[in-house]
Design a protein around this motif. Structure first.
Motif, PDB file in Angstrom:
ATOM      1  N   TYR A 163       0.811  -1.216   0.000  1.00  0.00           N
ATOM      2  CA  TYR A 163       0.000   0.000   0.000  1.00  0.00           C
ATOM      3  C   TYR A 163       0.846   1.269   0.000  1.00  0.00           C
ATOM      4  CZ  TYR A 163      -4.227  -2.739   0.957  1.00  0.00           C
ATOM      5  OH  TYR A 163      -5.284  -3.613   0.869  1.00  0.00           O
ATOM      6  N   THR A 164       2.051   1.201   0.533  1.00  0.00           N
ATOM      7  CA  THR A 164       2.855   2.416   0.701  1.00  0.00           C
ATOM      8  C   THR A 164       4.006   2.551  -0.287  1.00  0.00           C
ATOM      9  OG1 THR A 164       4.156   1.260   2.399  1.00  0.00           O
ATOM     10  CG2 THR A 164       2.323   2.614   3.158  1.00  0.00           C
ATOM     11  N   ASP A 165       4.328   1.495  -1.006  1.00  0.00           N
ATOM     12  CA  ASP A 165       5.435   1.527  -1.965  1.00  0.00           C
ATOM     13  C   ASP A 165       4.858   1.341  -3.369  1.00  0.00           C
ATOM     14  OD1 ASP A 165       7.611   0.918  -3.649  1.00  0.00           O
ATOM     15  OD2 ASP A 165       8.757   0.069  -1.995  1.00  0.00           O
ATOM     16  N   SER A 166       4.828   2.414  -4.148  1.00  0.00           N
ATOM     17  CA  SER A 166       4.161   2.363  -5.451  1.00  0.00           C
ATOM     18  C   SER A 166       4.840   1.387  -6.408  1.00  0.00           C
ATOM     19  CB  SER A 166       4.109   3.761  -6.078  1.00  0.00           C
ATOM     20  OG  SER A 166       5.412   4.288  -6.245  1.00  0.00           O
ATOM     21  N   LYS A 167       6.169   1.309  -6.388  1.00  0.00           N
ATOM     22  CA  LYS A 167       6.868   0.377  -7.280  1.00  0.00           C
ATOM     23  C   LYS A 167       6.557  -1.068  -6.903  1.00  0.00           C
ATOM     24  CE  LYS A 167      11.378  -0.830  -9.217  1.00  0.00           C
ATOM     25  NZ  LYS A 167      11.071  -2.276  -9.144  1.00  0.00           N
ATOM     26  N   LEU A 168       6.619  -1.359  -5.600  1.00  0.00           N
ATOM     27  CA  LEU A 168       6.291  -2.707  -5.140  1.00  0.00           C
ATOM     28  C   LEU A 168       4.836  -3.034  -5.459  1.00  0.00           C
ATOM     29  CD1 LEU A 168       7.150  -5.262  -3.574  1.00  0.00           C
ATOM     30  CD2 LEU A 168       6.392  -4.106  -1.483  1.00  0.00           C
ATOM     31  N   ARG A 169       3.975  -2.050  -5.328  1.00  0.00           N
ATOM     32  CA  ARG A 169       2.559  -2.261  -5.625  1.00  0.00           C
ATOM     33  C   ARG A 169       2.360  -2.628  -7.094  1.00  0.00           C
ATOM     34  NH1 ARG A 169       1.068   1.843  -3.247  1.00  0.00           N
ATOM     35  NH2 ARG A 169       0.807   3.389  -4.881  1.00  0.00           N
ATOM     36  N   ASP A 170       3.037  -1.922  -7.985  1.00  0.00           N
ATOM     37  CA  ASP A 170       2.940  -2.236  -9.413  1.00  0.00           C
ATOM     38  C   ASP A 170       3.494  -3.627  -9.706  1.00  0.00           C
ATOM     39  OD1 ASP A 170       1.760   0.174 -10.005  1.00  0.00           O
ATOM     40  OD2 ASP A 170       3.649   1.176 -10.498  1.00  0.00           O
ATOM     41  N   ASP A 171       4.623  -3.956  -9.068  1.00  0.00           N
ATOM     42  CA  ASP A 171       5.218  -5.280  -9.276  1.00  0.00           C
ATOM     43  C   ASP A 171       4.280  -6.384  -8.800  1.00  0.00           C
ATOM     44  OD1 ASP A 171       7.459  -4.086 -10.306  1.00  0.00           O
ATOM     45  OD2 ASP A 171       8.641  -4.246  -8.464  1.00  0.00           O
ATOM     46  N   PHE A 172       3.648  -6.151  -7.649  1.00  0.00           N
ATOM     47  CA  PHE A 172       2.756  -7.169  -7.097  1.00  0.00           C
ATOM     48  C   PHE A 172       1.526  -7.363  -7.980  1.00  0.00           C
ATOM     49  CE2 PHE A 172      -0.928  -8.363  -4.528  1.00  0.00           C
ATOM     50  CZ  PHE A 172      -0.480  -9.560  -3.990  1.00  0.00           C
ATOM     51  N   ASP A 177       2.831 -13.647  -7.753  1.00  0.00           N
ATOM     52  CA  ASP A 177       3.547 -14.845  -7.305  1.00  0.00           C
ATOM     53  C   ASP A 177       5.002 -14.524  -6.955  1.00  0.00           C
ATOM     54  OD1 ASP A 177       1.323 -16.427  -7.593  1.00  0.00           O
ATOM     55  OD2 ASP A 177       1.794 -17.026  -9.641  1.00  0.00           O
ATOM     56  N   VAL A 178       5.668 -13.795  -7.832  1.00  0.00           N
ATOM     57  CA  VAL A 178       7.082 -13.476  -7.620  1.00  0.00           C
ATOM     58  C   VAL A 178       7.257 -12.619  -6.369  1.00  0.00           C
ATOM     59  CG1 VAL A 178       9.085 -12.260  -8.557  1.00  0.00           C
ATOM     60  CG2 VAL A 178       7.666 -13.677 -10.057  1.00  0.00           C
ATOM     61  N   VAL A 179       6.431 -11.589  -6.241  1.00  0.00           N
ATOM     62  CA  VAL A 179       6.535 -10.696  -5.083  1.00  0.00           C
ATOM     63  C   VAL A 179       6.165 -11.438  -3.805  1.00  0.00           C
ATOM     64  CG1 VAL A 179       5.637  -8.601  -3.995  1.00  0.00           C
ATOM     65  CG2 VAL A 179       6.099  -8.637  -6.457  1.00  0.00           C
ATOM     66  N   ASN A 199       2.992 -18.119   1.435  1.00  0.00           N
ATOM     67  CA  ASN A 199       2.679 -19.404   0.816  1.00  0.00           C
ATOM     68  C   ASN A 199       1.649 -19.210  -0.296  1.00  0.00           C
ATOM     69  OD1 ASN A 199       0.041 -19.346   2.012  1.00  0.00           O
ATOM     70  ND2 ASN A 199       0.902 -20.172   3.915  1.00  0.00           N
ATOM     71  N   CYS A 200       1.345 -20.283  -1.001  1.00  0.00           N
ATOM     72  CA  CYS A 200       0.457 -20.199  -2.168  1.00  0.00           C
ATOM     73  C   CYS A 200      -0.931 -19.682  -1.799  1.00  0.00           C
ATOM     74  CB  CYS A 200       0.341 -21.571  -2.832  1.00  0.00           C
ATOM     75  SG  CYS A 200       1.887 -22.164  -3.553  1.00  0.00           S
ATOM     76  N   GLN A 201      -1.454 -20.139  -0.666  1.00  0.00           N
ATOM     77  CA  GLN A 201      -2.789 -19.717  -0.241  1.00  0.00           C
ATOM     78  C   GLN A 201      -2.820 -18.220   0.060  1.00  0.00           C
ATOM     79  OE1 GLN A 201      -4.256 -21.838   3.157  1.00  0.00           O
ATOM     80  NE2 GLN A 201      -6.244 -20.793   3.172  1.00  0.00           N
ATOM     81  N   GLU A 202      -1.785 -17.729   0.718  1.00  0.00           N
ATOM     82  CA  GLU A 202      -1.726 -16.303   1.060  1.00  0.00           C
ATOM     83  C   GLU A 202      -1.568 -15.448  -0.188  1.00  0.00           C
ATOM     84  OE1 GLU A 202       0.338 -16.927   5.473  1.00  0.00           O
ATOM     85  OE2 GLU A 202       1.547 -16.743   3.657  1.00  0.00           O
ATOM     86  N   LEU A 216      -4.236 -12.599  -1.537  1.00  0.00           N
ATOM     87  CA  LEU A 216      -3.880 -11.203  -1.801  1.00  0.00           C
ATOM     88  C   LEU A 216      -4.092 -10.827  -3.266  1.00  0.00           C
ATOM     89  CD1 LEU A 216      -0.622 -10.700   0.324  1.00  0.00           C
ATOM     90  CD2 LEU A 216      -2.965 -10.056   0.887  1.00  0.00           C
ATOM     91  N   SER A 217      -3.882 -11.778  -4.155  1.00  0.00           N
ATOM     92  CA  SER A 217      -4.006 -11.486  -5.585  1.00  0.00           C
ATOM     93  C   SER A 217      -5.450 -11.230  -6.006  1.00  0.00           C
ATOM     94  CB  SER A 217      -3.424 -12.637  -6.413  1.00  0.00           C
ATOM     95  OG  SER A 217      -4.138 -13.837  -6.179  1.00  0.00           O
TER      96      SER A 217
END
Length: 215
Positions: A14-23, A28-30, A37-40, A44-45
């Motif tokens: 929520y606070t890092d725009s670059k990380l947010r775009d990557d996620f 999966d990568v982020v 884990n896969c469920q989490e 989030l996705s």
């Protein structure tokens, strides 16, 4: 993975725009990089970009509101430039802990001093106001008993003009500001004018002596 860890990852998103775009592009990568884990990651996705961006903006607005309360004079002195500078800063630091709003404001003053000094876009009188409020915040932090800073303008005139909602009135008067206190006592301050052409270096002992002599 614990719930607190997932919440910490969300806070970063929520606070890092670059990380947010990557996620949002590759959750999966982020997620794996944070140890989810896969469920989490799947949970989030499910968040849409609109949901994430909306909540991210609301968090920044909340931080901005708290910063304004702690830096009212700097906010007034910078005017319309205050908000853009804060949003630029907010990408570089995420406060945590019990005093997170205070620490956020202190970190923002450091960012402003570096940014404005480098850019040379603000008059020195505005930087004096910023330095003054930065010292006051550090006093509330409670880690030190002594602060010393140099100012180029008469602080009382600057502060009074801001309190009265008047245009900033810079009255040139180079001075050294000293704030000090003994353990379990109140803060005291002393402002000593000095000549730019003939600078004098005062020891803390002499400053205290002079302060006590005029009380």
């Amino acid at each position: 993975m614990s719930l607190s860890t997932v919440q910490q990852v969300l806070a970063r998103i929520y606070t890092d725009s670059k990380l947010r775009d990557d996620f949002l592009t590759n959750p999966d990568v982020v997620g794996i990089s944070f140890g989810l884990n896969c469920q989490e990651i799947q949970q989030l996705s499910k968040l849409s970009r609109q949901q994430v961006d909306l909540f991210a903006r609301s968090l920044k607005r909340k931080r901005l509101g708290e910063i304004r309360k702690l830096l009212p004079l700097t906010n007034q002195a910078l005017g319309k430039e205050f908000n853009p500078l804060f949003f630029q800063y907010s990408e570089t630091y995420l406060p945590t802990g019990n005093k997170k709003h205070l620490l956020d404001a202190i970190a923002f003053t450091k960012f402003l001093l570096q940014q404005l000094t480098t850019d040379n876009t603000q008059p020195v009188s505005v930087l004096d106001v910023l330095r003054y409020e930065a010292v006051r915040l550090k006093m509330f932090e409670g880690k030190r008993l002594l602060f010393c800073n140099r100012f180029y303008y008469h602080l009382e005139t600057l502060i009074n003009s801001l309190h009265s909602d008047s245009p900033l009135i810079p009255y040139p008067q180079p001075n050294i500001g000293i704030w000090f206190r003994l353990p379990n006592s109140q803060w005291r301050s002393l402002f000593i004018p000095f000549s730019v052409k003939r600078k004098k270096i005062f020891s803390f002992h002499r400053l205290v002596q002079k302060y006590l002599a005029i009380q």
